[in-house]
Structures are given as structure tokens and as C-alpha cells.
Design a protein around this motif. Structure first.
Motif, PDB file in Angstrom:
ATOM      1  N   MET A  76       0.820  -1.209   0.000  1.00 16.80           N
ATOM      2  CA  MET A  76       0.000   0.000   0.000  1.00 16.80           C
ATOM      3  C   MET A  76       0.862   1.269   0.000  1.00 16.80           C
ATOM      4  SD  MET A  76      -3.266   1.083   0.180  1.00 16.80           S
ATOM      5  CE  MET A  76      -4.325  -0.026   1.085  1.00 16.80           C
ATOM      6  N   LYS A  77       1.912   1.277   0.825  1.00 18.46           N
ATOM      7  CA  LYS A  77       2.733   2.487   0.933  1.00 18.46           C
ATOM      8  C   LYS A  77       3.409   2.822  -0.398  1.00 18.46           C
ATOM      9  CE  LYS A  77       6.802   0.048   2.735  1.00 18.46           C
ATOM     10  NZ  LYS A  77       7.745  -0.087   3.863  1.00 18.46           N
ATOM     11  N   ALA A  78       3.835   1.787  -1.142  1.00 10.78           N
ATOM     12  CA  ALA A  78       4.467   2.025  -2.442  1.00 10.78           C
ATOM     13  C   ALA A  78       3.466   2.628  -3.426  1.00 10.78           C
ATOM     14  CB  ALA A  78       5.038   0.722  -2.996  1.00 10.78           C
ATOM     15  N   ARG A  79       2.229   2.130  -3.370  1.00 12.19           N
ATOM     16  CA  ARG A  79       1.188   2.636  -4.272  1.00 12.19           C
ATOM     17  C   ARG A  79       0.842   4.082  -3.925  1.00 12.19           C
ATOM     18  NH1 ARG A  79      -0.849   3.385  -8.967  1.00 12.19           N
ATOM     19  NH2 ARG A  79      -3.119   3.278  -9.131  1.00 12.19           N
ATOM     20  N   ILE A  80       0.764   4.399  -2.630  1.00  9.52           N
ATOM     21  CA  ILE A  80       0.473   5.772  -2.196  1.00  9.52           C
ATOM     22  C   ILE A  80       1.540   6.730  -2.724  1.00  9.52           C
ATOM     23  CG2 ILE A  80       0.449   7.290  -0.164  1.00  9.52           C
ATOM     24  CD1 ILE A  80      -0.934   4.988   1.340  1.00  9.52           C
ATOM     25  N   LYS A  81       2.797   6.355  -2.551  1.00  7.79           N
ATOM     26  CA  LYS A  81       3.890   7.215  -2.994  1.00  7.79           C
ATOM     27  C   LYS A  81       3.900   7.365  -4.514  1.00  7.79           C
ATOM     28  CE  LYS A  81       8.797   8.051  -2.150  1.00  7.79           C
ATOM     29  NZ  LYS A  81      10.028   7.543  -1.517  1.00  7.79           N
ATOM     30  N   GLU A  82       3.585   6.280  -5.214  1.00  2.00           N
ATOM     31  CA  GLU A  82       3.542   6.316  -6.682  1.00  2.00           C
ATOM     32  C   GLU A  82       2.467   7.279  -7.175  1.00  2.00           C
ATOM     33  OE1 GLU A  82       2.540   3.264 -10.426  1.00  2.00           O
ATOM     34  OE2 GLU A  82       2.536   2.526  -8.352  1.00  2.00           O
ATOM     35  N   ILE A  83       1.263   7.161  -6.602  1.00  2.00           N
ATOM     36  CA  ILE A  83       0.159   8.035  -7.016  1.00  2.00           C
ATOM     37  C   ILE A  83       0.487   9.490  -6.708  1.00  2.00           C
ATOM     38  CG2 ILE A  83      -2.260   8.628  -6.627  1.00  2.00           C
ATOM     39  CD1 ILE A  83      -2.740   5.661  -5.956  1.00  2.00           C
TER      40      ILE A  83
ATOM     41  N   GLY B  35      -9.359   3.242  -4.264  1.00  2.00           N
ATOM     42  CA  GLY B  35     -10.602   2.507  -4.479  1.00  2.00           C
ATOM     43  C   GLY B  35     -10.894   1.468  -3.412  1.00  2.00           C
ATOM     44  N   VAL B  36     -11.035   0.219  -3.835  1.00  2.00           N
ATOM     45  CA  VAL B  36     -11.469  -0.855  -2.937  1.00  2.00           C
ATOM     46  C   VAL B  36     -10.431  -1.160  -1.863  1.00  2.00           C
ATOM     47  CG1 VAL B  36     -12.960  -1.927  -4.654  1.00  2.00           C
ATOM     48  CG2 VAL B  36     -10.552  -2.617  -4.507  1.00  2.00           C
ATOM     49  N   GLN B  37      -9.228  -0.648  -2.007  1.00  2.00           N
ATOM     50  CA  GLN B  37      -8.192  -0.922  -1.010  1.00  2.00           C
ATOM     51  C   GLN B  37      -8.376  -0.102   0.268  1.00  2.00           C
ATOM     52  OE1 GLN B  37      -4.942  -0.208  -4.061  1.00  2.00           O
ATOM     53  NE2 GLN B  37      -4.053  -1.945  -2.987  1.00  2.00           N
ATOM     54  N   LEU B  38      -9.237   0.908   0.228  1.00  2.00           N
ATOM     55  CA  LEU B  38      -9.438   1.764   1.393  1.00  2.00           C
ATOM     56  C   LEU B  38     -10.349   1.054   2.390  1.00  2.00           C
ATOM     57  CD1 LEU B  38      -8.618   4.620   2.348  1.00  2.00           C
ATOM     58  CD2 LEU B  38     -10.807   5.433   1.448  1.00  2.00           C
ATOM     59  N   PRO B  39      -9.868   0.782   3.613  1.00  2.00           N
ATOM     60  CA  PRO B  39     -10.627  -0.050   4.555  1.00  2.00           C
ATOM     61  C   PRO B  39     -11.894   0.602   5.118  1.00  2.00           C
ATOM     62  CG  PRO B  39      -8.283   0.009   5.105  1.00  2.00           C
ATOM     63  CD  PRO B  39      -8.528   1.091   4.114  1.00  2.00           C
TER      64      PRO B  39
ATOM     65  N   ALA C 234      -1.036   7.553   6.738  1.00  2.00           N
ATOM     66  CA  ALA C 234      -1.631   7.514   8.083  1.00  2.00           C
ATOM     67  C   ALA C 234      -3.094   7.113   8.011  1.00  2.00           C
ATOM     68  CB  ALA C 234      -1.479   8.870   8.759  1.00  2.00           C
ATOM     69  N   ALA C 235      -3.798   7.622   6.998  1.00  2.00           N
ATOM     70  CA  ALA C 235      -5.211   7.266   6.839  1.00  2.00           C
ATOM     71  C   ALA C 235      -5.363   5.767   6.604  1.00  2.00           C
ATOM     72  CB  ALA C 235      -5.816   8.056   5.682  1.00  2.00           C
ATOM     73  N   CYS C 236      -4.543   5.219   5.745  1.00  2.00           N
ATOM     74  CA  CYS C 236      -4.650   3.785   5.455  1.00  2.00           C
ATOM     75  C   CYS C 236      -4.262   2.935   6.661  1.00  2.00           C
ATOM     76  CB  CYS C 236      -3.776   3.437   4.255  1.00  2.00           C
ATOM     77  SG  CYS C 236      -4.397   4.103   2.698  1.00  2.00           S
ATOM     78  N   LYS C 237      -3.272   3.376   7.417  1.00  2.00           N
ATOM     79  CA  LYS C 237      -2.817   2.621   8.575  1.00  2.00           C
ATOM     80  C   LYS C 237      -3.779   2.745   9.770  1.00  2.00           C
ATOM     81  CE  LYS C 237       1.530   2.751   9.785  1.00  2.00           C
ATOM     82  NZ  LYS C 237       1.929   1.349   9.679  1.00  2.00           N
TER      83      LYS C 237
END
Length: 391
Positions: free
Chosen positions: A1-8, A124-128, A384-387
């Protein structure tokens, strides 16, 4: 997830700088952020968020629905207002409005909020769980947070995060403070009423100016000898007015000031403490007084768990060298504290300082930010939001 956040976020970085520069060029004073709010609402809508406008008078709320089963609601708050300051930065995107400037970094705050919404909406669907974005007006006048609360912006929120730029921290670093981050800031008005008389015969009058001087001196001395030195209190009289002529003893003086404190117990006792001192001095010299002590913005007390979350979120992506633990709180005020009456929360300091040039302080007409900090803020907040739902 962290890699995807940084990429976006990295892909969005040029757009985020465009957004920040637009906001910087078009600042609006507290309670007048109509154009800023419309711009924010447009960006949020384009990301697919459900948007409510005119919340807290001119605030904006964006709801981002996650696809997970965790029903805890996380709020992310940023502020939008500028200051009545004539900008002197010389930037090509400097304020186009004479006498108004984003000298406190709220243009960056708003951009970080929008950037976080843009990143999370792409997950998208990855957000808990669900995220509520609060874009608040009138932080500089310490009114906007209460307006937002009164309009239900904090209802059902389980936790809230926020950010504030800090020019003394270099860009690329995140400032973390456990416990008290800012001070409670109260307003004080004192009126001293004496009796007028001839300047050559002071014994026939009650000199309100001299008594006002005794009041100011006694208050300052009393802080040093009656307040716990480990629980600081700062009292400043910033305005004083009285008298009509050099040879006439003044019969009335008005004073206005601010009182700052860090600990809730101290803050609670201060109104009575101030009133007793002022009345005692005035009674000693035969004057009358009126004390108007108005409670203002409470102290921001960062929640331990959420502060740890912010630290871990920044460290996970940027490394431990990105973290700067703030050892001392600020005696400045922040109405983010108003939300903390309703939900636990934490605010981090986003370093925006340049490494090789002078960094002017907040509220200075030459205040600038290193825009590379925007990416740091967005990635830290999004991570932080995802964690949050993992805890």
C-alpha cells in the motif's frame, strides 16, 4: 500500500503545485473564502467524493467511502483562510489581492488535504473505511472550527488528523509532538475607572493611568510568584488607551491583551486569578474596574496513539531521518483543538523550510515555502489514513 500511495502522489505532484499556486494567488480572509471553497469543492467532486458546501458558513466537507467493513470514520481537517498582510515575496504567483496573503501556509494545508483526497480516491477498494475531509474557514480568527462543529462536520467521527506547516523545520521532514502542541489563547479586556483632576494636584484625583501601570506590573510579577513555573502562563497587554491631555489626570483606561497557557487545569483557574489581582490593586488605590475575560481557543493536546500513528506513517515511507521530534510546545493557538472536544486527534508539523536560504517566520510578508514539502505532507497523511484502520 505504501508504495502505491507514494507512486500516485508522485505522479500528482506537478498538479498539486499548480493547485497550491492558484490558492496562493487568490487568498481570502477569514469567513470570506467563497472562491476558495468553490475551487475545493470542484476538485473533490472531480475525484468522486460526495461534497457538501456551506458547512460552517463557507466550509466544505468531502466524504470518501471505503469498501472495507470497518465502520470507524476518520476525519482529515485543513484550513483555507489567509491573513490581512501585504505580500512582499516577489513570487510570480504572489497574491493578486492587495493587503491579503497566505502568510501562514493555509494554501499548503488545503493542497495537502486535496492531495490526500486525490490519492485515497485512486486506491478505491483498497481503502478499509470512510474518510471525511474538512476544509475549514476562519482559523485565523479562531471561529471556523466551532462553525464546522455546529453544522455537524464532526458527527460520528472517531478520530481526526491535521497538519500545519513550520518554516523552522526543513522540507522533507515531519515534526511530531506528543502531548500539548499549542496553547490555550484567551482574550482579556480591563477597564480602570478613577477620577479626573489637574496634573499638578494628583492627591485630588484617582489616576487611572498610574493604576493601570500597577495592574500590569502586578499581573506580571504574580505570574512569577503564584503560577507553577513548570506550567507556563504568558500574559500580554497589547493595547492600552486612556487620557485626554498631558496636564489632566486620566479618569479611565482601557486595556486589551491575550493570556496563553498549556495545561487545562491552569487555564481553568486563570479568569478568577486575573480578576482577583485587578480588583485588589484597584481597591487599594480607590479605583473601580471591570474585567472581561473571554475564553478562546483551548490547547491542542495530541492523542498519544494517533501521534504515534503519524510518526510511524512518515517513518515507514521517508525513513527515520525524516522525523523531527518537537521537544517544546508552541504558545501560539490553533482552533483544531475545538474538534478534540468531540474526538481524539493529532496534528503534525510539516517542514517547509529551505535548506540554503533564509526562512521567514509564519505571518511574515516574505514568508515562503519549499513546495517539495507538499509531496511529503500528502504521502504522510494518506499513509496515516490507510494505517488508521489497522490499529
Amino acid at each position: 500500500m505504501k508504495a502505491r500511495i507514494k507512486e500516485i502522489a508522485t505522479a500528482l505532484a506537478p498538479r498539486l503545485i499548480e493547485i497550491r499556486r492558484h490558492l496562493h494567488s487568490h487568498p481570502e480572509l477569514s469567513g470570506q473564502e467563497q472562491q476558495t471553497a468553490a475551487y475545493v469543492a470542484g476538485v473533490l467532486s472531480s475525484c468522486g467524493l460526495q461534497v457538501r458546501e456551506s458547512v460552517g458558513k463557507v466550509g466544505v466537507v468531502g466524504e470518501l467511502a471505503g469498501q472495507g467493513s470497518d465502520r470507524r470514520l476518520l476525519a482529515i481537517r485543513t484550513d483555507m483562510d489567509a491573513l490581512p498582510i501585504q505580500e512582499r515575496t516577489g513570487l510570480e504567483f504572489a497574491s493578486r489581492k492587495p493587503g491579503i496573503m497566505h502568510a501562514c501556509g493555509h494554501d499548503v494545508h488545503t493542497t495537502v488535504g486535496l492531495g490526500t483526497a486525490m490519492v485515497l480516491s485512486q486506491l478505491g477498494v483498497q481503502l478499509p473505511g470512510n474518510v471525511r475531509f474538512l476544509f475549514q474557514p476562519a482559523e485565523e480568527t479562531a471561529q471556523g472550527a466551532e462553525w464546522m462543529v455546529q453544522d455537524g462536520a464532526i458527527e460520528n467521527v472517531n478520530a481526526i488528523l491535521s497538519v500545519h506547516v513550520f518554516p523552522s523545520i526543513p522540507a522533507g521532514k515531519v515534526g511530531i509532538r506528543y502531548g500539548a502542541l499549542t496553547a490555550a489563547a484567551d482574550d482579556l479586556e480591563i477597564t480602570i475607572v478613577g477620577e479626573s483632576g489637574h496634573g499638578a494636584r494628583p492627591h485630588e484625583a484617582i489616576d487611572a493611568i498610574w493604576i493601570a501601570a500597577q495592574v500590569i506590573t502586578t499581573l506580571q510579577q504574580a505570574i512569577a510568584r503564584t503560577q507553577n513555573p513548570l506550567r507556563p502562563v504568558v500574559l500580554t497587554i497589547g493595547k492600552i488607551q486612556g487620557g485626554r491631555a498631558p496636564n489632566v489626570i486620566a479618569d479611565q483606561v482601557q486595556m486589551m491583551g491575550t493570556v496563553r497557557s498549556l495545561h487545562p487545569e491552569t487555564s481553568e483557574a486563570l479568569p478568577t486569578w486575573v480578576e482577583n489581582i485587578v480588583e485588589s490593586v484597584c481597591q487599594t488605590y480607590g479605583a473601580k474596574c471591570q474585567v472581561n475575560y473571554r475564553r478562546g481557543t483551548p490547547s491542542v493536546q495530541n492523542d498519544l496513539k494517533l501521534t504515534s500513528l503519524l510518526e510511524a506513517s512518515a517513518k515507514e515511507i521517508w525513513g527515520s531521518e525524516s522525523i523531527q521530534i518537537i521537544q517544546e510546545p508552541s504558545l501560539g493557538a490553533e482552533d483544531f483543538s475545538c474538534y478534540l472536544k468531540h474526538a481524539p486527534g493529532s496534528m503534525f508539523r510539516l517542514g517547509v523550510g529551505f535548506k540554503n536560504k533564509r526562512n521567514y517566520p509564519l505571518h511574515h510578508p516574505q514568508f515562503e515555502v519549499d513546495e517539495t514539502a507538499i509531496l511529503t505532507g500528502v504521502v504522510t497523511m494518506a499513509n496515516a489514513a490507510c494505517k488508521y484502520w489497522q490499529g
